[in-house]
Design a protein around this motif. Structure first.
Motif, PDB file in Angstrom:
ATOM      1  N   GLY A   1      25.209  22.883  52.835  1.00 18.31           N
ATOM      2  CA  GLY A   1      25.017  22.610  54.143  1.00 18.31           C
ATOM      3  C   GLY A   1      25.100  21.223  54.452  1.00 18.31           C
ATOM      4  O   GLY A   1      25.255  20.749  55.594  1.00 18.31           O
ATOM      5  N   ARG A   2      25.293  20.323  53.493  1.00 19.81           N
ATOM      6  CA  ARG A   2      25.401  18.756  53.635  1.00 19.81           C
ATOM      7  C   ARG A   2      26.761  18.438  53.449  1.00 19.81           C
ATOM      8  O   ARG A   2      27.105  17.168  53.466  1.00 19.81           O
ATOM      9  CB  ARG A   2      24.432  18.163  52.954  1.00 19.81           C
ATOM     10  N   ALA A   3      27.560  19.277  53.008  1.00 16.01           N
ATOM     11  CA  ALA A   3      28.920  19.064  52.558  1.00 16.01           C
ATOM     12  C   ALA A   3      29.992  20.102  52.491  1.00 16.01           C
ATOM     13  O   ALA A   3      29.452  21.095  52.251  1.00 16.01           O
ATOM     14  CB  ALA A   3      29.059  18.257  51.295  1.00 16.01           C
ATOM     15  N   ASP A   4      31.165  19.706  52.926  1.00 10.02           N
ATOM     16  CA  ASP A   4      32.296  21.076  52.947  1.00 10.02           C
ATOM     17  C   ASP A   4      32.530  21.197  51.689  1.00 10.02           C
ATOM     18  O   ASP A   4      33.009  20.532  50.722  1.00 10.02           O
ATOM     19  CB  ASP A   4      33.525  20.270  53.688  1.00 10.02           C
ATOM     20  N   GLY A   5      32.573  22.516  51.403  1.00  5.45           N
ATOM     21  CA  GLY A   5      32.879  23.003  49.964  1.00  5.45           C
ATOM     22  C   GLY A   5      34.278  22.664  49.620  1.00  5.45           C
ATOM     23  O   GLY A   5      34.541  22.308  48.273  1.00  5.45           O
ATOM     24  N   LYS A   6      35.069  22.613  50.230  1.00  3.52           N
ATOM     25  CA  LYS A   6      36.633  22.314  49.856  1.00  3.52           C
ATOM     26  C   LYS A   6      36.581  20.710  49.298  1.00  3.52           C
ATOM     27  O   LYS A   6      37.307  20.495  48.459  1.00  3.52           O
ATOM     28  CB  LYS A   6      37.523  22.371  51.114  1.00  3.52           C
ATOM     29  N   LEU A   7      35.926  19.958  50.162  1.00  2.00           N
ATOM     30  CA  LEU A   7      35.838  18.655  49.814  1.00  2.00           C
ATOM     31  C   LEU A   7      35.182  18.512  48.311  1.00  2.00           C
ATOM     32  O   LEU A   7      35.819  17.720  47.537  1.00  2.00           O
ATOM     33  CB  LEU A   7      35.287  17.857  50.634  1.00  2.00           C
ATOM     34  N   VAL A   8      34.258  19.202  48.133  1.00  2.00           N
ATOM     35  CA  VAL A   8      33.404  19.105  47.021  1.00  2.00           C
ATOM     36  C   VAL A   8      34.245  19.475  45.938  1.00  2.00           C
ATOM     37  O   VAL A   8      34.082  18.838  44.799  1.00  2.00           O
ATOM     38  CB  VAL A   8      32.192  19.942  47.005  1.00  2.00           C
ATOM     39  N   ASN A   9      34.953  20.595  45.958  1.00  2.00           N
ATOM     40  CA  ASN A   9      35.987  21.161  44.838  1.00  2.00           C
ATOM     41  C   ASN A   9      37.103  20.055  44.608  1.00  2.00           C
ATOM     42  O   ASN A   9      37.240  19.942  43.374  1.00  2.00           O
ATOM     43  CB  ASN A   9      36.525  22.382  45.571  1.00  2.00           C
ATOM     44  N   GLN A  10      37.359  19.421  45.412  1.00  2.00           N
ATOM     45  CA  GLN A  10      38.436  18.758  45.179  1.00  2.00           C
ATOM     46  C   GLN A  10      38.000  17.440  44.501  1.00  2.00           C
ATOM     47  O   GLN A  10      38.835  16.880  43.580  1.00  2.00           O
ATOM     48  CB  GLN A  10      39.157  17.911  46.449  1.00  2.00           C
ATOM     49  N   LEU A  11      36.749  16.982  45.216  1.00  2.00           N
ATOM     50  CA  LEU A  11      36.378  15.337  44.226  1.00  2.00           C
ATOM     51  C   LEU A  11      35.944  15.910  43.044  1.00  2.00           C
ATOM     52  O   LEU A  11      36.121  15.087  41.944  1.00  2.00           O
ATOM     53  CB  LEU A  11      35.423  15.209  45.003  1.00  2.00           C
ATOM     54  N   VAL A  12      35.444  17.057  42.610  1.00  2.00           N
ATOM     55  CA  VAL A  12      34.776  17.684  41.339  1.00  2.00           C
ATOM     56  C   VAL A  12      36.257  17.643  40.466  1.00  2.00           C
ATOM     57  O   VAL A  12      36.262  17.191  39.132  1.00  2.00           O
ATOM     58  CB  VAL A  12      34.158  18.827  41.177  1.00  2.00           C
ATOM     59  N   GLN A  13      37.232  18.228  40.997  1.00  2.00           N
ATOM     60  CA  GLN A  13      38.606  18.207  40.132  1.00  2.00           C
ATOM     61  C   GLN A  13      39.140  16.822  39.996  1.00  2.00           C
ATOM     62  O   GLN A  13      39.657  16.738  38.597  1.00  2.00           O
ATOM     63  CB  GLN A  13      39.653  18.884  41.031  1.00  2.00           C
ATOM     64  N   GLN A  14      38.867  16.100  40.811  1.00  2.00           N
ATOM     65  CA  GLN A  14      39.519  14.495  40.402  1.00  2.00           C
ATOM     66  C   GLN A  14      38.734  13.899  39.359  1.00  2.00           C
ATOM     67  O   GLN A  14      39.270  13.241  38.564  1.00  2.00           O
ATOM     68  CB  GLN A  14      39.299  13.647  41.828  1.00  2.00           C
TER      69      GLN A  14
END
Length: 148
Positions: free
Chosen positions: A132-145
């Motif tokens: 609820g505090r972050a967009d899942g797509k963005l989280v996924n991208q940052l973890v991959q980076q």
């Protein structure tokens, strides 16, 4: 005041102010919450469950926004942006990209992740913390980076 009580109060206020957009978005939110209550066979959802519903609605709006922008429908883009603003009022404060990066690094260190194969471990610990505090797509991208 619970989240549902706040939504109901804002609905009344939007009616008094004759704010048609806000009124329609709040009604949509209430409808989605009612549908989730029926689905879960309960009479009232907790604030956390309501945030889940709002997050799902927000995700749908963001996807629609992308499609409308690609199609060049500025009238619909403006409408969806206004809906997103109203929904965001009921969600917890969103994490910035920097805050997310710090949190991701902490969790990577905590679970000992090294490669993209460890992504499931990281996401499993991370997603409940940012729900609820972050967009899942963005989280996924940052973890991959971080794991590349």
């Amino acid at each position: 005041m619970s989240l549902m009580e706040r939504i109901n109060e804002d609905l009344k206020q939007a009616m008094k102010n004759k704010d048609k957009l806000r009124l329609s978005v709040i009604r949509m939110i209430r409808s989605a919450i009612k549908y989730a209550e029926i689905e879960k066979k309960t009479t009232a959802l907790s604030d956390e469950q309501i945030i889940d519903v709002l997050s799902r609605e927000m995700k749908q709006r963001r996807e629609s926004l992308q499609e409308f922008e690609n199609a060049g429908r500025q009238d619909l883009v403006d409408n969806v942006k206004a809906e997103i603003e109203v929904i965001q009022e009921y969600l917890p404060k969103q994490l910035t990209e920097e805050e997310l990066k710090v949190l991701i690094q902490e969790i990577i260190d905590q679970v000992g992740a090294k490669t993209k194969a460890d992504m499931g471990k990281v996401m499993g610990v991370l997603m409940p913390k940012v729900k609820g505090r972050a967009d899942g797509k963005l989280v996924n991208q940052l973890v991959q980076q971080h794991l590349s």
